[in-house]
Design a protein around this motif. Structure first.
Motif, PDB file in Angstrom:
ATOM      1  N   ASP A 250       0.829  -1.212   0.000  1.00 55.05           N
ATOM      2  CA  ASP A 250       0.000   0.000   0.000  1.00 55.05           C
ATOM      3  C   ASP A 250       0.860   1.258   0.000  1.00 55.05           C
ATOM      4  OD1 ASP A 250      -2.597  -1.077  -0.065  1.00 55.05           O
ATOM      5  OD2 ASP A 250      -2.426  -1.656   2.036  1.00 55.05           O
ATOM      6  N   ILE A 251       1.948   1.227   0.750  1.00 57.71           N
ATOM      7  CA  ILE A 251       2.850   2.372   0.775  1.00 57.71           C
ATOM      8  C   ILE A 251       3.501   2.558  -0.593  1.00 57.71           C
ATOM      9  CG2 ILE A 251       4.997   3.278   1.766  1.00 57.71           C
ATOM     10  CD1 ILE A 251       4.217   2.016   4.399  1.00 57.71           C
ATOM     11  N   PHE A 252       3.920   1.449  -1.200  1.00 56.83           N
ATOM     12  CA  PHE A 252       4.532   1.518  -2.532  1.00 56.83           C
ATOM     13  C   PHE A 252       3.546   2.103  -3.541  1.00 56.83           C
ATOM     14  CE2 PHE A 252       5.648  -0.209  -6.693  1.00 56.83           C
ATOM     15  CZ  PHE A 252       7.016   0.036  -6.754  1.00 56.83           C
ATOM     16  N   LYS A 347     -15.267  10.931  -6.548  1.00 56.22           N
ATOM     17  CA  LYS A 347     -15.341   9.976  -5.444  1.00 56.22           C
ATOM     18  C   LYS A 347     -14.029   9.217  -5.295  1.00 56.22           C
ATOM     19  CE  LYS A 347     -20.333   9.041  -5.362  1.00 56.22           C
ATOM     20  NZ  LYS A 347     -21.388   8.009  -5.575  1.00 56.22           N
ATOM     21  N   LEU A 348     -13.459   8.813  -6.437  1.00 58.17           N
ATOM     22  CA  LEU A 348     -12.188   8.097  -6.387  1.00 58.17           C
ATOM     23  C   LEU A 348     -11.089   8.967  -5.783  1.00 58.17           C
ATOM     24  CD1 LEU A 348     -12.092   6.191  -9.813  1.00 58.17           C
ATOM     25  CD2 LEU A 348     -12.156   5.173  -7.545  1.00 58.17           C
ATOM     26  N   ASP A 349     -11.019  10.236  -6.207  1.00 59.86           N
ATOM     27  CA  ASP A 349     -10.025  11.166  -5.659  1.00 59.86           C
ATOM     28  C   ASP A 349     -10.179  11.304  -4.148  1.00 59.86           C
ATOM     29  OD1 ASP A 349      -8.875  11.580  -8.089  1.00 59.86           O
ATOM     30  OD2 ASP A 349      -9.926  13.451  -8.520  1.00 59.86           O
ATOM     31  N   LYS A 350     -11.431  11.325  -3.712  1.00 57.29           N
ATOM     32  CA  LYS A 350     -11.714  11.468  -2.281  1.00 57.29           C
ATOM     33  C   LYS A 350     -11.141  10.274  -1.506  1.00 57.29           C
ATOM     34  CE  LYS A 350     -15.633  11.230   0.905  1.00 57.29           C
ATOM     35  NZ  LYS A 350     -17.106  11.102   0.985  1.00 57.29           N
ATOM     36  N   TYR A 351     -11.386   9.067  -2.014  1.00 56.41           N
ATOM     37  CA  TYR A 351     -10.900   7.872  -1.316  1.00 56.41           C
ATOM     38  C   TYR A 351      -9.385   7.721  -1.436  1.00 56.41           C
ATOM     39  CZ  TYR A 351     -15.600   6.170  -0.284  1.00 56.41           C
ATOM     40  OH  TYR A 351     -16.864   6.028   0.213  1.00 56.41           O
ATOM     41  N   PHE A 352      -8.819   8.113  -2.580  1.00 57.27           N
ATOM     42  CA  PHE A 352      -7.368   8.080  -2.722  1.00 57.27           C
ATOM     43  C   PHE A 352      -6.708   9.014  -1.703  1.00 57.27           C
ATOM     44  CE2 PHE A 352      -7.836   6.679  -7.360  1.00 57.27           C
ATOM     45  CZ  PHE A 352      -7.479   5.364  -7.057  1.00 57.27           C
ATOM     46  N   ILE A 379     -11.210   1.096   2.579  1.00 58.12           N
ATOM     47  CA  ILE A 379     -11.104   2.083   1.494  1.00 58.12           C
ATOM     48  C   ILE A 379     -10.884   1.390   0.161  1.00 58.12           C
ATOM     49  CG2 ILE A 379      -9.670   3.937   0.565  1.00 58.12           C
ATOM     50  CD1 ILE A 379      -9.240   4.858   3.458  1.00 58.12           C
ATOM     51  N   ASN A 380     -10.010   0.390   0.141  1.00 60.00           N
ATOM     52  CA  ASN A 380      -9.761  -0.345  -1.102  1.00 60.00           C
ATOM     53  C   ASN A 380     -11.026  -1.010  -1.624  1.00 60.00           C
ATOM     54  OD1 ASN A 380      -7.076   0.357  -1.140  1.00 60.00           O
ATOM     55  ND2 ASN A 380      -6.345  -1.532  -0.215  1.00 60.00           N
ATOM     56  N   LYS A 381     -11.847  -1.493  -0.717  1.00 64.38           N
ATOM     57  CA  LYS A 381     -13.117  -2.119  -1.103  1.00 64.38           C
ATOM     58  C   LYS A 381     -14.038  -1.092  -1.760  1.00 64.38           C
ATOM     59  CE  LYS A 381     -16.902  -4.899   0.756  1.00 64.38           C
ATOM     60  NZ  LYS A 381     -17.501  -5.513   1.967  1.00 64.38           N
ATOM     61  N   LYS A 384     -12.765  -0.222  -5.236  1.00 61.69           N
ATOM     62  CA  LYS A 384     -13.076  -1.291  -6.190  1.00 61.69           C
ATOM     63  C   LYS A 384     -14.545  -1.243  -6.607  1.00 61.69           C
ATOM     64  CE  LYS A 384     -12.334  -6.227  -6.974  1.00 61.69           C
ATOM     65  NZ  LYS A 384     -13.591  -6.432  -7.669  1.00 61.69           N
ATOM     66  N   GLU A 385     -15.434  -0.954  -5.648  1.00 60.82           N
ATOM     67  CA  GLU A 385     -16.866  -0.875  -5.970  1.00 60.82           C
ATOM     68  C   GLU A 385     -17.133   0.226  -6.989  1.00 60.82           C
ATOM     69  OE1 GLU A 385     -18.828  -0.289  -2.258  1.00 60.82           O
ATOM     70  OE2 GLU A 385     -18.583  -2.383  -1.600  1.00 60.82           O
ATOM     71  N   ILE A 386     -16.471   1.378  -6.799  1.00 58.36           N
ATOM     72  CA  ILE A 386     -16.665   2.498  -7.736  1.00 58.36           C
ATOM     73  C   ILE A 386     -16.103   2.148  -9.107  1.00 58.36           C
ATOM     74  CG2 ILE A 386     -16.046   4.898  -8.219  1.00 58.36           C
ATOM     75  CD1 ILE A 386     -15.946   5.321  -5.158  1.00 58.36           C
ATOM     76  N   GLU A 387     -14.894   1.558  -9.127  1.00 61.46           N
ATOM     77  CA  GLU A 387     -14.259   1.216 -10.402  1.00 61.46           C
ATOM     78  C   GLU A 387     -15.041   0.140 -11.152  1.00 61.46           C
ATOM     79  OE1 GLU A 387      -9.568   2.221  -9.528  1.00 61.46           O
ATOM     80  OE2 GLU A 387     -10.320   0.194  -9.125  1.00 61.46           O
TER      81      GLU A 387
END
Length: 445
Positions: A250-252, A347-352, A379-381, A384-387
């Protein structure tokens, strides 16, 4: 008594060949004694015969230029060079200086007859083909080991290499982790260079090397077999490694996201009168084309820095601009889907951003590992739901509405030079000249 130079070479591909250098030297000395030659110099080296920039070969060329000897002695033709052009060039230069050559093991070359010249060309071509085959075998063997999880290159910082497997050097590994933490905390490349006494390219290699997440890689860079120049950004492969990772995945990934945003943010519009600088390339060449001018003929053109292919500036720019105008008309059909796509992007930007803040909190020691892992997993879940709601490639975000963009494109000729270039970079990913009759424009939007 004729004065001779003895040239001896063994390949750096096969370690066991290095033992034969001494045997070659003894045979060459015995040959000179038998022929009653005076040995002026012995040049020995280990390296690929394809290269003409090796130290011993350059020394030989300098001796030929100075015309310091009468005869060149070598063990066999393939030891002299494995590149047909390089070999013929060398022989041509020797003939101009009236320098003879003799092969210890190929006596049929040691004359100036038509048959000898024919055999010289045949053996030169054969040596180059054999070199290509050896190179291909070595490359295939390296890829095989890499696919099995072994590391076949120099070990990256933080690891030592033993039996083609990377092992962590904890002291260096902690420094690598610190570099990742500092970068996520906002440190610039320049600050990281100063703080860790490392070059800018070195820092970038550390921040992008998949070895740190337990992977091996192959084929992303190499040398052009014709020019010998280093080529990067090639299509490569990534495999699971046998070594332990130093950096959390995740850090990478967060670091790669920050690098990507830095790249977009720092993208500059080059100050040049050529509209397509940085966008245009020729067919499969890896380097971009650049603008040039023949002032005597008042002729401007784009030229490929890889293969020297060139084409009229007026013709290329006219085709691309007409193509852009035609393409922009179709953007109206995207209006209905734009709101949905922009909402998804926001939404994606928000979660990123949220994930980045959590990673920063964890790396700064403000968040327990279990709480950090649960938060990142959630957050990853969501991401993925949005994508998964729209399985289409992400498009470059355009902050101006389509109608306005279309109007600007229609009045393209009225824009200033920098405005034109900015607009082209907004719409176009790259322009590919397939041939003189076919130009492909790849769009971002």
């Amino acid at each position: 008594m004729k004065k001779v130079v003895i040239y001896l070479r063994v390949s750096d591909q096969m370690q066991e060949e290095k033992d034969s250098l001494t045997k070659q030297e003894q045979q060459a000395i015995d040959y000179c004694k038998f022929k009653n030659y005076n040995i002026y110099k012995i040049i020995k080296e280990v390296g690929s015969g394809r290269k003409d920039d090796r130290e011993g070969f350059i020394e030989l060329e300098n001796e030929i230029k100075k015309n310091t000897f009468d005869v060149l002695i070598f063990y066999e033709l393939s030891r002299l060079a494995r590149n047909t052009y390089v070999l013929h060039k060398l022989i041509h230069n020797m003939r101009q200086k009236k320098i003879q050559f003799e092969s210890i093991t190929e006596s049929y070359l040691n004359s100036d007859s038509p048959t000898s010249k024919l055999m010289l060309s045949v053996l030169a071509s054969q040596a180059e083909i054999e070199s290509d085959m050896i190179s291909k075998r070595v490359k295939n063997r390296m890829r095989h080991y890499t696919a099995e999880g072994y590391w076949v290159f120099q070990p990256p910082r933080g690891y030592r290499l033993e039996n083609k497997i990377l092992y962590i050097i904890e002291e260096e590994a902690e420094m690598v982790r610190d570099i990742y933490r500092d970068f996520l905390a906002g440190a610039s490349y320049a600050e990281l260079c100063r703080n860790y006494n490392t070059s800018n390219p070195g820092i970038k290699r550390i921040l992008t090397n998949v070895a740190y997440i337990g992977k091996t890689k192959f084929g992303f860079e190499g040398k052009d077999k014709d020019t010998g120049k280093r080529v990067q950004n090639l299509p490569g492969e990534i495999f699971e490694g046998k070594h332990e990772p130093i950096i959390d995945l995740d850090i990478f990934n967060a670091v790669q996201e920050v690098i990507r945003h830095h790249t977009l943010k720092n993208m500059r519009i080059t100050k040049t009168e050529y509209l397509l600088t940085g966008l245009i390339r020729h067919n499969n060449c890896t380097h971009r084309m650049y603008g040039k001018v023949n002032r005597a003929a008042n002729y401007k053109y784009y030229q490929c820095s890889s293969c020297a292919f060139s084409m009229s500036l007026e013709k290329i720019e006219s085709i691309v601009i007409d193509n852009l105008k035609e393409y922009s008309k179709g953007l109206k059909t995207l209006n209905n889907s734009r709101a949905k796509k922009m909402n998804r992007t926001n939404k994606l930007d928000k979660y990123f951003s949220k994930r980045k803040r959590i990673i920063e909190a964890y790396t700064d020691g403000h968040l327990p590992r279990e709480e950090y892992l649960n938060a990142v997993q959630t957050i990853n879940k969501k991401i993925k739901e949005i994508e998964d709601t729209e399985k289409q490639p992400e498009k470059v975000e355009v902050n101006t509405n389509y109608d306005k963009l279309i109007k600007i494109v229609k009045k393209f000729e009225e824009l200033g030079l920098q405005e034109k270039k900015a607009l082209l970079k907004m719409f176009i990913d790259e322009v590919i000249i397939v041939d003189r009759m076919t130009i492909e424009v790849v769009y971002k939007i």
